[in-house]
Design an enzyme around this catalytic site. Structure first.
Site, PDB file in Angstrom:
ATOM      1  N   GLU A  53      50.449   9.904  26.143  1.00 50.61           N
ATOM      2  CA  GLU A  53      51.245  10.955  25.297  1.00 50.61           C
ATOM      3  C   GLU A  53      51.343  10.577  23.730  1.00 50.61           C
ATOM      4  O   GLU A  53      51.223  11.214  22.865  1.00 50.61           O
ATOM      5  CB  GLU A  53      52.653  11.107  25.676  1.00 50.61           C
ATOM      6  CG  GLU A  53      52.995  11.317  27.372  1.00 50.61           C
ATOM      7  CD  GLU A  53      52.752  10.223  28.199  1.00 50.61           C
ATOM      8  OE1 GLU A  53      51.868   9.273  28.054  1.00 50.61           O
ATOM      9  OE2 GLU A  53      53.642  10.313  29.308  1.00 50.61           O
ATOM     10  N   CYS A  76      57.042   8.051  30.658  1.00 51.78           N
ATOM     11  CA  CYS A  76      57.861   7.030  30.690  1.00 51.78           C
ATOM     12  C   CYS A  76      59.061   7.031  29.915  1.00 51.78           C
ATOM     13  O   CYS A  76      58.896   7.517  28.663  1.00 51.78           O
ATOM     14  CB  CYS A  76      57.219   5.631  30.756  1.00 51.78           C
ATOM     15  SG  CYS A  76      56.812   5.168  29.116  1.00 51.78           S
ATOM     16  N   CYS A  85      57.587   7.123  25.973  1.00 45.99           N
ATOM     17  CA  CYS A  85      56.946   8.260  25.733  1.00 45.99           C
ATOM     18  C   CYS A  85      58.063   9.305  25.630  1.00 45.99           C
ATOM     19  O   CYS A  85      57.613  10.157  24.467  1.00 45.99           O
ATOM     20  CB  CYS A  85      55.867   8.652  26.727  1.00 45.99           C
ATOM     21  SG  CYS A  85      54.763   7.338  26.821  1.00 45.99           S
ATOM     22  N   ALA A 155      25.714   2.074  52.601  1.00 44.81           N
ATOM     23  CA  ALA A 155      24.745   3.181  52.555  1.00 44.81           C
ATOM     24  C   ALA A 155      23.935   2.825  53.988  1.00 44.81           C
ATOM     25  O   ALA A 155      23.130   1.917  54.315  1.00 44.81           O
ATOM     26  CB  ALA A 155      23.644   2.443  51.527  1.00 44.81           C
ATOM     27  N   ASP A 201      20.459 -10.887  51.117  1.00 48.06           N
ATOM     28  CA  ASP A 201      20.155  -9.979  50.107  1.00 48.06           C
ATOM     29  C   ASP A 201      20.110 -10.431  48.713  1.00 48.06           C
ATOM     30  O   ASP A 201      19.546 -10.022  47.524  1.00 48.06           O
ATOM     31  CB  ASP A 201      21.060  -8.513  49.913  1.00 48.06           C
ATOM     32  CG  ASP A 201      20.853  -7.851  51.406  1.00 48.06           C
ATOM     33  OD1 ASP A 201      20.076  -8.363  52.187  1.00 48.06           O
ATOM     34  OD2 ASP A 201      21.833  -6.918  51.613  1.00 48.06           O
ATOM     35  N   LEU A 295      31.902  -7.871  57.532  1.00 48.33           N
ATOM     36  CA  LEU A 295      33.107  -7.751  56.841  1.00 48.33           C
ATOM     37  C   LEU A 295      33.359  -6.367  56.900  1.00 48.33           C
ATOM     38  O   LEU A 295      34.700  -6.282  56.874  1.00 48.33           O
ATOM     39  CB  LEU A 295      32.659  -8.378  55.541  1.00 48.33           C
ATOM     40  CG  LEU A 295      33.915  -8.549  54.555  1.00 48.33           C
ATOM     41  CD1 LEU A 295      34.964  -9.364  55.019  1.00 48.33           C
ATOM     42  CD2 LEU A 295      33.281  -8.798  53.248  1.00 48.33           C
TER      43      LEU A 295
HETATM   44  C1  AOF Z   1      53.134   7.247  30.731  1.00 47.95           C
HETATM   45  N1  AOF Z   1      51.982   7.268  29.983  1.00 47.95           N
HETATM   46  O1  AOF Z   1      49.789   6.693  29.809  1.00 47.95           O
HETATM   47  C2  AOF Z   1      51.158   5.449  31.339  1.00 47.95           C
HETATM   48  C3  AOF Z   1      52.435   5.158  31.859  1.00 47.95           C
HETATM   49  O2  AOF Z   1      54.542  -1.878  30.129  1.00 47.95           O
HETATM   50  P1  AOF Z   1      53.733  -0.432  30.026  1.00 47.95           P
HETATM   51  O3  AOF Z   1      53.775  -0.207  28.707  1.00 47.95           O
HETATM   52  O4  AOF Z   1      52.156  -1.189  30.399  1.00 47.95           O
HETATM   53  O5  AOF Z   1      54.153   0.517  30.831  1.00 47.95           O
HETATM   54  C4  AOF Z   1      53.351   0.439  32.262  1.00 47.95           C
HETATM   55  C5  AOF Z   1      54.231   1.616  33.173  1.00 47.95           C
HETATM   56  O6  AOF Z   1      54.263   2.700  32.374  1.00 47.95           O
HETATM   57  C6  AOF Z   1      53.423   1.971  34.645  1.00 47.95           C
HETATM   58  O7  AOF Z   1      53.701   0.934  35.396  1.00 47.95           O
HETATM   59  C7  AOF Z   1      53.550   3.302  34.598  1.00 47.95           C
HETATM   60  O8  AOF Z   1      54.805   3.471  35.394  1.00 47.95           O
HETATM   61  C8  AOF Z   1      53.684   3.932  33.262  1.00 47.95           C
HETATM   62  N2  AOF Z   1      52.553   4.372  32.590  1.00 47.95           N
HETATM   63  N3  AOF Z   1      53.297   6.179  31.706  1.00 47.95           N
HETATM   64  O9  AOF Z   1      54.252   7.894  30.508  1.00 47.95           O
HETATM   65  C9  AOF Z   1      50.792   6.596  30.308  1.00 47.95           C
HETATM   66  N4  AOF Z   1      49.988   4.519  31.504  1.00 47.95           N
HETATM   67 ZN    ZN Z   2      54.628   6.073  28.595  1.00 47.48          ZN
END
Ligand code: AOF
Ligand code: ZN
Length: 356
Positions: A53, A76, A85, A155, A201, A295
């Site tokens: 964002e 977030c 964000c 495969a 392999d 495995l």
């Molecule tokens: C968003 N937009 O593009 C992402 C989100 O500590 P940070 O900054 O790395 O935050 C990681 C957390 O934020 C991750 O666990 C997830 O909940 C959120 N990621 N959120 O709004 C984003 N990558």
């Molecule tokens: Zn964010």
């Protein structure tokens, strides 16, 4: 407004960061003006850096009139590696947020949406939710189960064989299929393989992180291709004969990319549960298993996804090696059941993707 189409674009943008954001989710974002025209796009490009964002919002020029923000994951609202964000969304005057799925990270989970609504922003939720969940299946498993996501790639021929009795397997599938394998590897934090595959392999398995299950430290630490690039974790039986261990330790002394780790065993086999726990602790959030039937078979009950490339060939060798080979099943009701998630053509072969 076709929000589904815009959400597809977010997913496409997010995928540009395959292999770059783990343990974070893949996130893409599109911004529209009040006429519904796309005026900016962005995605979470690298772990520790700006979220999708913020990347999209920072590209706006002062003359833009941002109105709607479309994003595949709930924005977030926490101070992590970057500021929330939700703050910049509110600050830039967004009126409407279209969201693919709620974040399952417990510090966010619904709180981001709440914050947007409190600021008077209209929120539309769960647009293409299934696709958004699929995009972030690794993140979802990590967050909800605190476990590494496991995919198995195999495969096979039509009759499910990965090699003839003599072990010859090059090449069951064709070039297009093998190129797709290279693309798939980028999605995962590491490749997991076995000493049997390394010895039979001598594959290179191009990847920055590789894991070899080598109970008796029998692979060629000096010359095997797998050790010539990337970081390699090697799990061996913690009760291994001490002379063998000493001799291998001398061999790898100056090889900084090889890391030997003792592992628990369980009826003569390395205990995969403890291996998977250990790699999770080391930050390996997902693996793609590229190995033989043994495995593949042992890891089956931990497997979230199977990629089966199938060549239109019948080997018909009743001693040929199977892609999952770990037991004598007494009855058809013993079968491990998966669902078909996708079928694609990589001429002349096909790829069937299965999920738990
Ligand atoms: C968003 N937009 O593009 C992402 C989100 O500590 P940070 O900054 O790395 O935050 C990681 C957390 O934020 C991750 O666990 C997830 O909940 C959120 N990621 N959120 O709004 C984003 N990558
Ligand atoms: Zn964010």
């Amino acid at each position: 407004m076709d929000y589904e189409l815009l959400m597809k674009r977010c997913i496409e943008l997010a995928k540009n960061a395959y292999g770059c954001v783990s343990p974070n989710p893949l996130v893409g974002c599109v911004i529209l003006d009040d006429n519904g025209k796309i005026i900016s796009e962005g995605y979470h490009e690298k772990y520790g850096e700006f979220h999708a964002e913020r990347n999209a919002l920072l590209k706006l020029s002062p003359s833009d009139n941002p109105h709607t923000l479309v994003v595949n994951l709930e924005p977030c609202c926490h101070y992590g590696k970057t500021p929330p964000c939700t703050d910049i969304i509110i600050e830039k005057g967004i009126k409407k947020a279209v969201i693919g799925m709620r974040d399952i990270n417990p510090i966010i989970s619904g709180n981001g949406i709440k914050k947007l609504k409190e600021a008077g922003i209209e929120v539309i939720e769960n647009v293409l939710e299934k696709e958004c969940r699929e995009l972030n299946e690794i993140f979802i498993k990590n967050m909800s189960e605190h476990k590494t996501f496991v995919a198995v790639k195999t495969a096979t021929t039509i009759d499910g064989k990965i090699a003839a009795y003599n072990g010859s397997s090059k090449w069951i599938t064709s070039e297009l299929a093998r190129n797709e394998v290279k693309r798939l590897r980028k999605i995962y934090d590491a490749i997991l393989t076995s000493s049997a595959t390394v010895i039979a392999d001598n594959p290179t398995m191009e990847h920055n992180n590789k894991i070899v299950i080598d109970r008796n430290l029998q692979t060629d630490f000096e010359d095997a291709n797998i050790y010539k690039s990337g970081q390699v974790l090697v799990f061996y039986d913690k009760n291994i004969e001490s002379e063998r261990l000493k001799s291998v330790l001398r061999t790898v002394e100056n090889k900084t990319n090889i890391n030997l780790l003792p592992a628990e065993t369980n009826s003569d086999k390395i205990d995969l549960c403890s291996v998977l726990d250990e790699i999770y602790k080391r930050g390996i959030m997902s693996v793609i298993v590229e190995a033989g039937g043994r495995l593949n078979g042992s890891v089956l009950r931990h497997t979230d996804k199977i990629y089966q490339f199938m060549a239109p060939k019948v080997l018909g060798d009743n001693k040929g090696l199977s892609c999952f080979d770990f037991r004598t099943a007494e009855d058809i009701s013993d079968a491990e059941v998966f669902k078909i998630a996708d079928i694609q053509k990589f001429e002349p072969d096909i790829l069937i993707t299965y999920k738990k």
